[in-house]
Design a protein around this motif. Structure first.
Motif, short mmCIF file in Angstrom:
data_model
loop_
_atom_site.label_atom_id
_atom_site.label_comp_id
_atom_site.label_asym_id
_atom_site.label_seq_id
_atom_site.Cartn_x
_atom_site.Cartn_y
_atom_site.Cartn_z
N UNK A 132 0.83 -1.20 0.00
CA UNK A 132 0.00 0.00 0.00
C UNK A 132 0.87 1.25 0.00
N UNK A 133 2.05 1.18 0.60
CA UNK A 133 2.97 2.33 0.58
C UNK A 133 3.35 2.69 -0.85
N UNK A 183 2.82 6.41 -5.40
CA UNK A 183 2.37 6.78 -6.74
C UNK A 183 1.36 7.93 -6.69
N UNK A 184 0.47 7.89 -5.71
CA UNK A 184 -0.50 8.99 -5.57
C UNK A 184 0.17 10.28 -5.17
N UNK A 196 -4.96 10.70 -2.28
CA UNK A 196 -5.88 9.62 -1.95
C UNK A 196 -6.87 9.39 -3.08
N UNK A 197 -7.32 10.46 -3.71
CA UNK A 197 -8.25 10.33 -4.85
C UNK A 197 -7.59 9.58 -6.00
N UNK A 251 -6.54 1.89 -7.06
CA UNK A 251 -5.54 0.86 -6.75
C UNK A 251 -5.74 0.32 -5.34
N UNK A 252 -6.18 1.16 -4.42
CA UNK A 252 -6.45 0.68 -3.06
C UNK A 252 -7.64 -0.28 -3.05
N UNK A 253 -8.62 -0.02 -3.89
CA UNK A 253 -9.74 -0.95 -4.02
C UNK A 253 -9.29 -2.30 -4.56
#
Length: 170
Positions: free
Chosen positions: A109-110, A115-116, A148-149, A154-156
């Motif tokens: 996740x890091x 990337x975000x 975060x947006x 990718x987090x999903x």
């Protein structure tokens, strides 16, 4: 070959099925939420101008992305044999699995957060400075919401991967 609907519906009546489903939901949500927080801290650490912080974050991410989750699960679950005092925390397979998965998923996740964060244009940060915001205000009000947006799809996808990986626990 016919699909056996009767067998499928009888599975839904078993209490063990619903207990396992509840365990998967609990484990995956906890890993995802804690992983998002720790992953963001690691991503900020990796972009730090302090070399020791950047190096340690980068090493953590590299190590836990390289280590197979099954190996980490076995190690964490058997840690009380090496350090008996850790048996208080790691007494249940759920807690051992939770800790091992958080350690592993925070690294993945890091990279998503990195990337975000790197997608935010430097002009956004300069605009925050022009408004007189401090570093924490710029991060909280400008950078984090935009990053975060960008990272949310990718987090999903990572949440789906976490749900699949819970099959290795217990």
């Amino acid at each position: 070959m016919d699909f056996n609907w009767v067998y499928t519906f009888t599975l839904l009546s078993h209490q063990d099925f619903w207990l396992a489903t509840w365990t998967v939901i609990q484990l995956s949500v906890l890993v995802w939420v804690v992983g998002i927080v720790l992953g963001f801290v690691l991503a900020l650490g990796k972009q730090s101008r302090f070399k020791a912080v950047a190096w340690s974050s980068d090493t953590y991410i590299w190590f836990f992305r390289s280590l197979p989750l099954l190996v980490l699960l076995v190690f964490v679950y058997n840690l009380p044999q090496i350090f008996p005092s850790s048996s208080v925390l790691l007494a249940s397979p759920f807690m051992a699995g939770l800790i091992a998965m958080i350690l592993s998923e925070a690294a993945y996740i890091a990279e998503i957060h990195r990337g975000g964060l790197s997608s935010i244009h430097k002009g956004q940060i300069e605009a925050g400075k022009a408004l007189g915001l401090k570093y924490s205000g710029i991060q909280r009000l400008i950078v984090m919401p935009q990053a975060f947006r960008v990272a949310l799809p990718a987090l999903g996808n990572e949440y789906v991967s976490i749900v699949k990986l819970t099959s290795l626990v217990q």
